[in-house]
Write a protein that holds these residues in place. Structure first.
Motif, PDB file in Angstrom:
ATOM      1  N   SER A 162       4.106  12.208  14.448  1.00 46.84           N
ATOM      2  CA  SER A 162       4.582  12.245  13.329  1.00 46.84           C
ATOM      3  C   SER A 162       5.624  10.846  12.953  1.00 46.84           C
ATOM      4  O   SER A 162       5.729  10.556  12.050  1.00 46.84           O
ATOM      5  N   ASP A 163       6.041  10.490  14.166  1.00 50.18           N
ATOM      6  CA  ASP A 163       6.936   9.383  14.023  1.00 50.18           C
ATOM      7  C   ASP A 163       6.075   7.992  14.080  1.00 50.18           C
ATOM      8  O   ASP A 163       7.093   6.936  13.807  1.00 50.18           O
ATOM      9  N   THR A 164       4.826   7.892  14.186  1.00 48.65           N
ATOM     10  CA  THR A 164       4.068   6.670  14.070  1.00 48.65           C
ATOM     11  C   THR A 164       4.358   6.099  12.668  1.00 48.65           C
ATOM     12  O   THR A 164       4.102   6.727  11.551  1.00 48.65           O
ATOM     13  N   ARG A 165       5.039   4.926  12.525  1.00 51.43           N
ATOM     14  CA  ARG A 165       4.911   4.270  11.251  1.00 51.43           C
ATOM     15  C   ARG A 165       3.825   3.288  11.056  1.00 51.43           C
ATOM     16  O   ARG A 165       3.366   2.577  12.160  1.00 51.43           O
ATOM     17  N   ALA A 182       0.954  -1.174   0.079  1.00 50.94           N
ATOM     18  CA  ALA A 182      -0.121   0.044  -0.045  1.00 50.94           C
ATOM     19  C   ALA A 182       0.873   1.347   0.079  1.00 50.94           C
ATOM     20  O   ALA A 182       1.956   1.191   0.446  1.00 50.94           O
ATOM     21  N   PRO A 183       0.410   2.340  -0.433  1.00 50.20           N
ATOM     22  CA  PRO A 183       1.329   3.529  -0.619  1.00 50.20           C
ATOM     23  C   PRO A 183       1.838   3.913   0.733  1.00 50.20           C
ATOM     24  O   PRO A 183       3.102   4.785   0.623  1.00 50.20           O
ATOM     25  N   VAL A 184       1.108   3.605   1.954  1.00 50.66           N
ATOM     26  CA  VAL A 184       1.658   4.241   3.084  1.00 50.66           C
ATOM     27  C   VAL A 184       2.429   3.225   3.657  1.00 50.66           C
ATOM     28  O   VAL A 184       3.018   3.423   4.949  1.00 50.66           O
ATOM     29  N   ALA A 185       2.484   1.999   3.408  1.00 52.73           N
ATOM     30  CA  ALA A 185       3.006   0.801   4.060  1.00 52.73           C
ATOM     31  C   ALA A 185       4.545   1.143   4.631  1.00 52.73           C
ATOM     32  O   ALA A 185       5.382   1.360   3.592  1.00 52.73           O
ATOM     33  N   GLY A 186       4.808   0.893   5.703  1.00 60.25           N
ATOM     34  CA  GLY A 186       6.346   1.123   6.145  1.00 60.25           C
ATOM     35  C   GLY A 186       6.659   2.556   6.479  1.00 60.25           C
ATOM     36  O   GLY A 186       7.920   2.688   6.770  1.00 60.25           O
ATOM     37  N   LYS A 187       5.842   3.401   6.120  1.00 64.90           N
ATOM     38  CA  LYS A 187       6.148   5.059   6.148  1.00 64.90           C
ATOM     39  C   LYS A 187       5.736   5.379   7.591  1.00 64.90           C
ATOM     40  O   LYS A 187       4.746   4.917   8.181  1.00 64.90           O
ATOM     41  N   THR A 188       6.456   6.638   7.909  1.00 60.89           N
ATOM     42  CA  THR A 188       6.149   7.370   9.096  1.00 60.89           C
ATOM     43  C   THR A 188       4.953   8.299   8.550  1.00 60.89           C
ATOM     44  O   THR A 188       4.687   8.652   7.595  1.00 60.89           O
ATOM     45  N   LEU A 189       4.092   8.976   9.481  1.00 59.73           N
ATOM     46  CA  LEU A 189       3.074   9.721   9.103  1.00 59.73           C
ATOM     47  C   LEU A 189       3.803  10.989   8.828  1.00 59.73           C
ATOM     48  O   LEU A 189       3.025  11.842   7.840  1.00 59.73           O
ATOM     49  N   GLN A 190       5.125  11.526   8.999  1.00 62.31           N
ATOM     50  CA  GLN A 190       5.585  12.401   8.631  1.00 62.31           C
ATOM     51  C   GLN A 190       6.097  12.252   7.179  1.00 62.31           C
ATOM     52  O   GLN A 190       5.922  13.313   6.322  1.00 62.31           O
ATOM     53  N   GLU A 191       6.085  11.068   6.836  1.00 58.68           N
ATOM     54  CA  GLU A 191       6.662  10.771   5.354  1.00 58.68           C
ATOM     55  C   GLU A 191       5.240  10.677   4.318  1.00 58.68           C
ATOM     56  O   GLU A 191       5.400  10.775   3.190  1.00 58.68           O
TER      57      GLU A 191
END
Length: 217
Positions: free
Chosen positions: A189-192, A159-168
């Motif tokens: 913001s650092d929640t992955r 998925a587009p958000v997979a493995g990314k932090t909320l900041q990213e």
């Protein structure tokens, strides 16, 4: 049950129309069957579903929805006999199609053998119906006043958000990740956003489909 679904909703009363609006907002293809001409016009004016005018307890009417292409038939009228008839007829005509039946009198146990999922919206609102229709890894946790919802979403691999932090991640305006599904901590913001993990997301109706695609791919 994941991905965009083709859902047949029978009945456009308060519950049926609310369920249809929510499904449409999440990008699903909805076909409404309604026998009341005035209600047919109301649904057409709302631009939320393809509408077939007729009595869905008649096989000739139900067959017009092209059951071979349907994923779910959700019968949401306020008449128990109609809901039961449509659920049984669907099972006869298209055994592989998931059936969701509204129980009007509250005797859910009495009807457990006649549909794949049962809902009693008078107790739980349209949220229960939506969860029964969609199944899978996207579940409405709360229906709030207005158009805001809190949804539990599980991130899929790729998925587009997979493995990314909320900041990213660039989530659309009108959405907010509240916490992990377990609710142990407020998201930061650092929640992955880890694949296979669930998160609580507050969304406005108009961006629910976009957010779902970001989490589900």
């Amino acid at each position: 049950m994941n991905g965009d679904l083709r859902v047949v909703v029978v009945g456009s009363g308060r519950v049926g129309l609310r369920v249809t609006r929510l499904l449409d907002a999440r990008g699903h293809d909805v076909v409404m069957v309604e026998r009341n001409p005035d209600r047919v016009e109301r649904v057409l004016d709302a631009y939320v579903a393809t509408v077939i005018e007729g009595d869905a307890t008649h096989p000739s009417v139900l067959e017009q929805v092209d059951l071979d292409r349907a994923d779910v038939v959700a019968t949401m009228t306020d008449t128990m006999g109609t809901n039961l008839s449509v659920a049984l007829l669907t099972r006869r005509l298209a055994p592989d199609v998931r059936t969701v039946m509204r129980v009007v009198d509250g005797n859910i146990e009495e009807y457990e053998d006649y549909a794949d999922a049962l809902v009693f919206p008078e107790r739980a609102g349209a949220t229960a119906a939506i969860n029964a229709v969609l199944g899978g890894d996207v579940r409405t946790v709360e229906n709030l006043p207005g158009e805001l919802e809190i949804i539990e979403m599980t991130v899929t691999e790729g998925a587009p958000v997979a493995g990314k932090t909320l900041q990213e991640v660039s989530l659309p305006r009108g959405s907010l990740v509240v916490s992990g599904a377990a609710g142990h901590a407020v998201a930061a913001s650092d929640t992955r956003l880890e694949p296979g993990h669930g998160y609580l997301v507050a969304v406005e109706n108009q961006v629910a489909d976009e957010v779902t695609r970001l989490f589900r791919g």
